[in-house]
Design a protein around this motif. Structure first.
Motif, PDB file in Angstrom:
ATOM      1  N   ILE A  64       1.125  -1.087   0.009  1.00  0.00           N
ATOM      2  CA  ILE A  64       0.264   0.195   0.135  1.00  0.00           C
ATOM      3  C   ILE A  64       0.781   1.012  -0.066  1.00  0.00           C
ATOM      4  CG2 ILE A  64      -1.294   1.443   1.310  1.00  0.00           C
ATOM      5  CD1 ILE A  64      -3.230  -1.257   0.012  1.00  0.00           C
ATOM      6  N   THR A  67      -3.299   5.720  -0.972  1.00  0.00           N
ATOM      7  CA  THR A  67      -4.509   5.161  -1.160  1.00  0.00           C
ATOM      8  C   THR A  67      -4.499   3.572  -1.820  1.00  0.00           C
ATOM      9  OG1 THR A  67      -4.967   6.567  -2.647  1.00  0.00           O
ATOM     10  CG2 THR A  67      -6.157   6.672  -0.070  1.00  0.00           C
ATOM     11  N   THR A  69      -2.673   0.477  -4.187  1.00  0.00           N
ATOM     12  CA  THR A  69      -2.237  -0.757  -4.091  1.00  0.00           C
ATOM     13  C   THR A  69      -0.948  -0.626  -5.375  1.00  0.00           C
ATOM     14  OG1 THR A  69      -3.927  -1.856  -3.148  1.00  0.00           O
ATOM     15  CG2 THR A  69      -1.906  -3.581  -3.826  1.00  0.00           C
ATOM     16  N   THR A  92      -7.806  -6.043  -2.867  1.00  0.00           N
ATOM     17  CA  THR A  92      -7.490  -7.031  -1.584  1.00  0.00           C
ATOM     18  C   THR A  92      -8.374  -8.159  -1.221  1.00  0.00           C
ATOM     19  OG1 THR A  92      -6.236  -5.425  -0.821  1.00  0.00           O
ATOM     20  CG2 THR A  92      -6.235  -7.292   0.437  1.00  0.00           C
TER      21      THR A  92
END
Length: 268
Positions: A64, A67, A69, A92
């Motif tokens: 992360i 905000t 990934t 996720t």
């Protein structure tokens, strides 16, 4: 989940989110069909978007940042999405739901990209791409622990990530493994003294070296990572493999690998 010295210690960082995967008896949503720039129709679970399942923290492959990934796996899947002519959306999902195929079977995502080791057992549940990364295991301990190699692990509690190659290795060696859902929880357990060592992939453990932790051993494996799609999704699998071939041929893979791992990839 879970590299040789090509995966090196100067790497990485991460954050931890785990969502439970849906049970495999959930009805699979109807897939939308995306016609790629090359004219091939590929079924996607959401119209006009490549949905990617992953499970951070597993830096440098997924972690992360703000905000978002991001990571090496997300860089690769972004290239797949580009070749398909669509944006990507990363979600996720619990690791067990990905490696079992449940996340794909229930229509949560099109592609699993999570440092997923290619194994015969998993091949029963998902279709794998061509391998894109060679992976060895590493042994992380507290500095001054007295543990210098795997020979010192007898009678010690070792944190492992559930359903990974490291988990399997500890069990096969007859050692005492303590299972955790993700890498971050593994390392937390080591820091708090709940366990005396952690085993996971060498490259991802490298991000935690320092602040009283050290990598003391590499455990060689024949482990390789692949991207996964739903079994029988031949059209998408072909596109995934075509992108992997393209990025390895046009220099994109060298750039991605160098940015995320710190060194250029070894020659095949």
């Amino acid at each position: 989940m879970n590299s040789s010295l090509t995966r090196l210690v100067p790497l990485l960082a991460a954050g931890a989110l785990v969502l439970a995967g849906c049970s495999s008896d959930t009805d699979t949503p109807a897939a939308d069909t995306q016609t790629t720039p090359g004219g091939t129709s590929v079924a996607l679970v959401k119209d006009g978007v490549l949905t990617v399942c992953t499970n951070p923290p597993f830096a440098p492959f997924e972690y992360i940042e703000g905000t978002e990934t991001v990571g090496l796996d997300m860089d690769i899947t972004a290239e797949i999405a580009k070749d398909l002519g669509v944006p990507q959306k990363v979600i996720t999902v619990g690791f067990d739901a990905m490696e079992s195929g449940a996340a794909l079977n229930t229509g949560q995502c099109d592609v699993v990209a999570t440092g997923l080791s290619i194994t015969d057992a998993r091949k029963q549940n998902v279709d794998f791409s061509e391998p894109y990364f060679n992976a060895d295991l590493g042994l992380l301990v507290k500095a001054g622990s007295g543990i210098a190699s795997v020979d010192d692990l007898g009678g010690k509690k070792i944190s492992v990530q559930k359903a990974t190659v490291g988990d399997d290795w500890v069990e096969a060696e007859g050692l005492t493994g303590v299972q955790f859902d993700d890498l971050g929880l593994q390392v937390q357990a080591l820091n708090t003294g709940q366990v005396e060592a952690a085993i996971n992939d060498f490259a991802v453990l490298g991000t935690y070296v320092g602040d009283g932790l050290e990598l003391v051993a590499t455990i060689p494996t024949d482990d390789t990572y692949g991207l996964a799609v739903k079994k029988g999704n031949t059209a998408l699998l072909e596109k995934v493999n075509a992108t992997l071939a393209r990025i390895k041929g046009d220099g994109t893979w060298t750039r991605i690998h160098t940015d995320r791992i710190g060194v250029a990839p070894a020659e095949d």
